[in-house]
Structures are given as structure tokens and as C-alpha cells.
Design a protein around this motif. Structure first.
Motif, short mmCIF file in Angstrom:
data_model
loop_
_atom_site.label_atom_id
_atom_site.label_comp_id
_atom_site.label_asym_id
_atom_site.label_seq_id
_atom_site.Cartn_x
_atom_site.Cartn_y
_atom_site.Cartn_z
N ALA A 131 0.82 -1.20 0.00
CA ALA A 131 0.00 0.00 0.00
C ALA A 131 0.86 1.25 0.00
CB ALA A 131 -0.93 0.00 1.21
N ASP A 132 0.45 2.25 -0.82
CA ASP A 132 1.01 3.58 -0.70
C ASP A 132 0.52 4.19 0.62
OD1 ASP A 132 1.93 3.10 -3.23
OD2 ASP A 132 0.58 4.52 -4.23
N ALA A 173 5.31 10.74 2.38
CA ALA A 173 4.54 9.85 1.52
C ALA A 173 5.47 8.76 1.02
CB ALA A 173 3.94 10.62 0.34
N SER A 174 4.90 7.58 0.79
CA SER A 174 5.68 6.47 0.26
C SER A 174 4.86 5.73 -0.79
CB SER A 174 6.09 5.51 1.38
OG SER A 174 4.95 4.92 1.98
N CYS A 175 5.56 5.22 -1.81
CA CYS A 175 4.94 4.45 -2.88
C CYS A 175 5.41 3.01 -2.79
CB CYS A 175 5.34 5.00 -4.25
SG CYS A 175 4.61 6.58 -4.63
N ALA A 176 4.45 2.08 -2.89
CA ALA A 176 4.82 0.66 -2.89
C ALA A 176 5.48 0.25 -4.20
CB ALA A 176 3.59 -0.20 -2.64
N SER A 183 -0.50 1.44 -7.84
CA SER A 183 0.31 2.33 -7.04
C SER A 183 0.55 3.61 -7.81
CB SER A 183 1.65 1.68 -6.68
OG SER A 183 2.51 2.61 -6.05
N LEU A 184 0.78 4.71 -7.06
CA LEU A 184 1.15 5.95 -7.70
C LEU A 184 2.48 5.80 -8.44
CD1 LEU A 184 0.74 9.03 -8.10
CD2 LEU A 184 1.95 9.36 -5.95
N VAL A 195 13.63 -4.52 -11.14
CA VAL A 195 12.47 -3.64 -11.17
C VAL A 195 12.56 -2.63 -10.03
CG1 VAL A 195 9.96 -3.53 -11.01
CG2 VAL A 195 11.06 -5.45 -12.20
N VAL A 196 12.39 -1.35 -10.36
CA VAL A 196 12.42 -0.29 -9.35
C VAL A 196 11.13 0.50 -9.46
CG1 VAL A 196 14.92 -0.15 -9.37
CG2 VAL A 196 13.58 1.31 -10.90
N GLY A 197 10.93 1.44 -8.57
CA GLY A 197 9.74 2.28 -8.62
C GLY A 197 9.23 2.66 -7.25
N ASN A 198 9.50 1.85 -6.21
CA ASN A 198 9.05 2.23 -4.87
C ASN A 198 9.91 3.38 -4.36
OD1 ASN A 198 10.99 0.02 -4.95
ND2 ASN A 198 11.00 0.18 -2.71
N ARG A 199 9.23 4.39 -3.81
CA ARG A 199 9.93 5.61 -3.39
C ARG A 199 9.27 6.15 -2.13
NH1 ARG A 199 10.46 9.64 -8.36
NH2 ARG A 199 12.12 10.46 -7.01
#
Length: 515
Positions: A131-132, A173-176, A183-184, A195-199
Motif C-alpha cells: 500500500a502507498d 509519503a511512500s509508494c509501494a 500504485s502511484l 524492477v524499481v519504482g518504490n519511493r
């Protein structure tokens, strides 16, 4: 809850005024007599609560400055924050006849924070660990204010206050990312990396605003002052930009945060000695005799009365399974603080020995304090959501009391045993249908300490303001959804109350003769 705190202060002002108005003016302080002046510097400390209403509004996603996602989480989204607050204050008063002018600065600390599932205005999905999240937190607040007061009696000051205020606001804020179905933050594949993208990103800043309020202050002794005060504060909006565009990601989010806060506390201050004295008013003035100068007042006797006020909790859940609340990692901790109103009564007995008053008291109160971890949700066709809620239904205490009688004013401390009726529940839906769950209801046992001030308003009637802190330790609870095994979790529970009460004492002189 603040309506009850305000109501208590208003009733206290009314009763104090009625007591002063009913005094025999001819028996007041003789004209020209020297009485302690309110002029001079003072330094003090306070203990109470802070309740914050913060609103997060996402104004744009990605490169489009106005876009928001379809099927998005709530936008704007509210973050109700509550917790205890300790403070120090320094000021100076100038007394002019019955009026007191002053300036004061204060600094308060608290731990008010709340986290939501989903970044407001973006998509969110419920899946353990996926979850974000978004959060808002207050760290400290400060103010610089003017004060204007009127002496209802030589020992009782009714005052208003207002001025500039500042607070430190923390937002995050955090992104999954690639872990979440929705996810955002979208996933990207980098050869040789994966694979990256969670921030995640956070920001802290000091924001300015204004504050206004009022209170009552009592002179307990020549240089010691006790007060009860409420203030409302409003802070300027702030704009944020998180997750700035990179060569790989475009999950930029723009948002604003608006914030208002309520504080209520009891404070004790020391007025530094001064050579100045105030002259008593001429005959016909409205000031009554000083409370500390009333001879022969006896606090001994049984008493009973009602009280109203506010209650707030510091509730921390330890999630053993990772299925209860974000971040959905086994062993993670989440706050499910609750706040609300309380109303109840007290029964007790006092025995006065010299200037000391010893007593025992039982209290019981109904409460409606509620809080929750805001739901995670997914868009159609899944329509899945989950909310974890905490609630305090009632409180009871049995305490010993020790007070110092200063005429018709009684400051006191107390401590003893506490009970609380608590419950925890889960609200689970899937495909738009509610999934039955069993609540975790129980009675908690712990300890309580507190302090307050009580003052007489008639022969057998008294009013009081009181703060209490209760610690119920850590215990294990569980919630069960239909067709699934129980979900256990630990609950660490602390409770704060602030209440205004009225007492009636039964035949104090007759009971005193029995001893």
C-alpha cells in the motif's frame, strides 16, 4: 471534544463570577490595604493535550498540474491528530486597578501524528505490504501573545490571550511501486538492476499562524499561580511537491496542507518577587475578599458530583502477522489513537489536618473516544477495503488525594487504580460485500496519576478542573474475519482526560466533629 473543554471553562467563569457577586462588599479588603500585586515576571510549566485538524489536498499528479486519478482515495483527506502536550511559558504582567495587561511566550512539545493508506487523490489498493501511504505529524509549537485580564477577586484572574504562533509540520509519503497491483509509482525494469519504482519522501518546515483563547488563573500563594487555559490556532497553508520527475519515473505529486490546532492544559507558574503592591479598591468596588484569606474553611466531609470533559488516547498496535495495518510487515507498529467526550460522576471523602487535606475518591465516566487506521481500498471491480478501529467506552478510577488548603482554594495531586472498557474491530469488505468480523472487547486494569485545583463557590458547593493520566500497559488482543484464523496483535494503551466538575459536600461541620 473541545466543546466540552470550552463548556467547562465557561461554567467555571460563570460560577466564579456568581461567587464574587454574592460576597458582602462591606467585608472586603480594607481601603488602602496592601495585597499581592499581579505585576511582575513569571515562569511556569503546563501539562495537557493538543488536537490538530490537518487537511491534505492533492492538486496534481504527474506533469498535469490539475489531474487526479479516477477511483482515487479521498481528496481532500483529513488527518485528525491528538496527543499529550507539555509546555513551558514565560511572561510579564502589569496590574492597573482591577485590570491586568501582559505579554507571554510559550513552547510546547507533543507527538501528534497519523498515517493514511493511499496518497490522497491517487489510486490505492488493499493488499498486505502493498500500500502507498501518506502521513502528517506535529512536533512542537510556540507562540508570542498579549494577555488582557480582569480580577474577579484579588486571587482570581479571568483573561483572554492572542498573538502569533508557530509549529513544526512533518509530512511524508511512500509508494509501494512494483510490489502493488495499483500504485502511484509505476515499475520500471533496468537491465542488470531489476524492477524499481518504490519511493518515499518527507519534508519538515516551520509554519506560522495565529492563536487566540482564554482561561482562569488562581493565586494559590503569594508567588504561586495555577491556571487552566484553552487556545485555538490556525496555520498558513503550505505547498509541497514530492517524487520529482526522473528519467525513469513520472509519479510527481503536488499537494497542499492546511492545519488548525486546539490546546487545553493546566499550568503552574512562579511569579518572581517584586517590591510593588496593589492598593485595595475603594468602598463599593466589586472585588471580594482574597480566597486565601478566608479563615476557618474546612474541607472535611463526604462529597458527590458530576463532571464533563475530553478524553484522548495514545494507542499503539504491534502487528504480529503483517495483515492488520500498514506497513503490513510482521512486527510493525501502528498508531490507532482515539479521542472524544466523557461524562460521569465522582464520590469521595476529605479529611483536613491543618493545611493538608487527605482524601479518597471513586470516579466513573461514560466515554465515546474513537479512532481508526483509515481504510485501504481498491477501485472497481475489486472494491476491497479494510479499517481497524479502537474505542474507549468507559473509565473508572479509585484514587487517594493529597491537597494543600489555601483558604477556599485546594490544589491537589492524586494517584491510584484505573479501569477502562476498550474494544478493537475490523471492517472488511470485498467486492462491495461486508465480511463478518469478531471484535476484541475487554476490560483493562492499570494505574492513574493526576492533578487539579478545586475552589468553593458556595457554603457546600465547589468546582474543579482536573487532568489525569492512565497507563494500562501492553496486552494481546485478536480480530477474526469469517473463514480466517484469528489475527493477534499487542495493544499498548495510555489514556489522558481533562475534566470540569462540581461537588456538593454533606454536612462538613458535623462530620468534622466525629473525628
Amino acid at each position: 471534544m473541545m466543546r466540552f473543554v470550552l463548556a467547562g471553562l465557561a461554567v467555571a467563569v460563570s460560577l466564579a463570577g456568581r461567587s464574587a457577586a454574592g460576597a458582602d462588599l462591606d467585608d472586603g479588603v480594607p481601603p488602602g490595604a496592601a495585597v499581592p500585586t499581579w505585576s511582575g515576571f513569571y515562569l511556569g510549566a503546563g501539562l495537557g493535550g493538543r488536537w490538530t485538524d490537518a487537511e491534505w489536498t492533492t492538486t496534481g499528479l504527474g506533469e498535469d498540474e490539475t489531474a487526479v486519478a479516477p477511483f482515487a482515495t479521498s481528496n481532500p483527506a483529513g488527518f485528525g491528530l491528538s496527543g499529550s502536550r507539555t509546555s513551558v511559558f514565560l511572561g510579564h504582567n502589569w496590574q492597573i486597578s482591577n485590570w491586568v495587561l501582559g505579554v507571554e511566550a510559550d513552547l510546547g512539545w507533543g507527538d501528534n501524528g497519523r498515517r493514511r493508506i493511499g496518497i490522497p487523490g491517487s489510486l490505492a489498493v488493499f493488499a498486505p505490504g502493498l500500500a502507498d501511504t501518506a502521513s502528517v505529524k506535529d512536533a512542537w509549537d510556540a507562540s508570542l501573545r498579549a494577555r488582557l485580564g480582569y480580577l474577579v477577586t484579588p486571587d482570581l484572574l479571568l483573561y483572554a490571550t492572542g498573538g502569533a504562533s508557530w509549529t513544526r509540520r512533518d509530512v511524508s509519503a511512500s509508494c509501494a511501486g512494483p510490489l502493488a497491483p495499483v500504485s502511484l509509482c509505476p515499475p520500471f525494469l533496468i537491465p542488470g538492476v531489476g524492477v524499481v519504482g518504490n519511493r518515499s519522501q518527507s519534508a519538515s518546515e516551520i509554519v506560522a499562524g495565529w492563536t487566540a483563547g482564554g482561561g482562569l488563573e488562581w493565586r494559590l500563594a503569594r508567588n504561586w499561580l495555577l491556571r487552566g487555559e484553552y487556545r485555538y490556532s490556525e496555520y498558513q497553508s503550505a505547498d509541497y511537491t514530492f517524487f520529482g520527475k526522473t528519467d525513469l519515473n513520472e509519479e510527481l505529486v503536488r499537494f497542499t496542507v492546511d492545519q488548525q490546532a486546539h490546546t487545553a492544559y493546566l499550568g503552574l507558574s512562579y511569579q518572581f518577587p517584586t517590591a510593588a503592591v496593589a492598593s485595595a479598591p475603594a468602598p463599593g468596588a466589586t472585588l471580594a475578599p482574597a480566597a486565601g484569606q478566608e479563615p476557618g474553611y474546612d474541607w472535611t466531609g463526604f462529597y458527590v458530583g458530576p463532571h464533563i470533559g475530553g478524553v484522548w488516547t495514545d494507542t499503539e498496535l504491534t502487528d504480529f502477522t503483517g495483515a492488520l495495518a500498514p506497513p503490513n510487515i510482521p512486527g510493525s507498529r501502528s498508531r490507532v489513537d482515539a479521542d472524544g467526550f466523557l461524562a460521569g460522576g465522582q464520590l469521595g471523602f476529605n479529611y483536613q489536618a491543618g493545611a493538608w487535606v487527605l482524601g479518597i475518591e471513586a470516579q466513573g465516566a461514560w466515554a465515546n473516544a474513537e479512532g481508526s487506521i483509515l481504510p485501504a481500498s481498491s477501485p472497481p471491480p475489486f472494491e476491497a477495503s479494510f479499517r481497524v478501529s479502537s474505542r474507549i467506552d468507559w473509565l473508572a478510577t479509585v484514587t487517594g488525594r493529597v491537597g494543600l488548603a489555601l483558604g477556599s482554594t485546594l490544589p491537589y495531586v492524586k494517584g491510584g487504580w484505573a479501569l477502562a472498557g476498550e474494544s478493537y474491530s475490523g471492517d472488511l469488505t470485498l467486492l462491495g460485500a461486508s465480511i463478518p468480523t469478531t471484535d476484541a472487547n475487554d476490560t483493562r486494569s492499570g494505574w492513574v496519576i493526576g492533578a487539579g485545583v478545586e475552589w468553593t463557590i458556595a457554603d457546600r458547593w465547589s468546582a474543579r478542573l482536573e487532568y489525569s493520566f492512565m497507563d494500562f500497559g501492553t496486552e494481546t488482543r485478536s480480530i477474526t474475519a469469517a473463514g480466517t484464523p484469528p489475527t493477534p496483535f499487542d495493544v499498548d494503551l495510555e489514556v489522558h482526560t481533562f475534566a470540569f466538575g462540581v461537588n456538593y459536600r454533606f454536612s462538613p461541620a458535623a462530620i468534622a466533629r466525629m473525628f
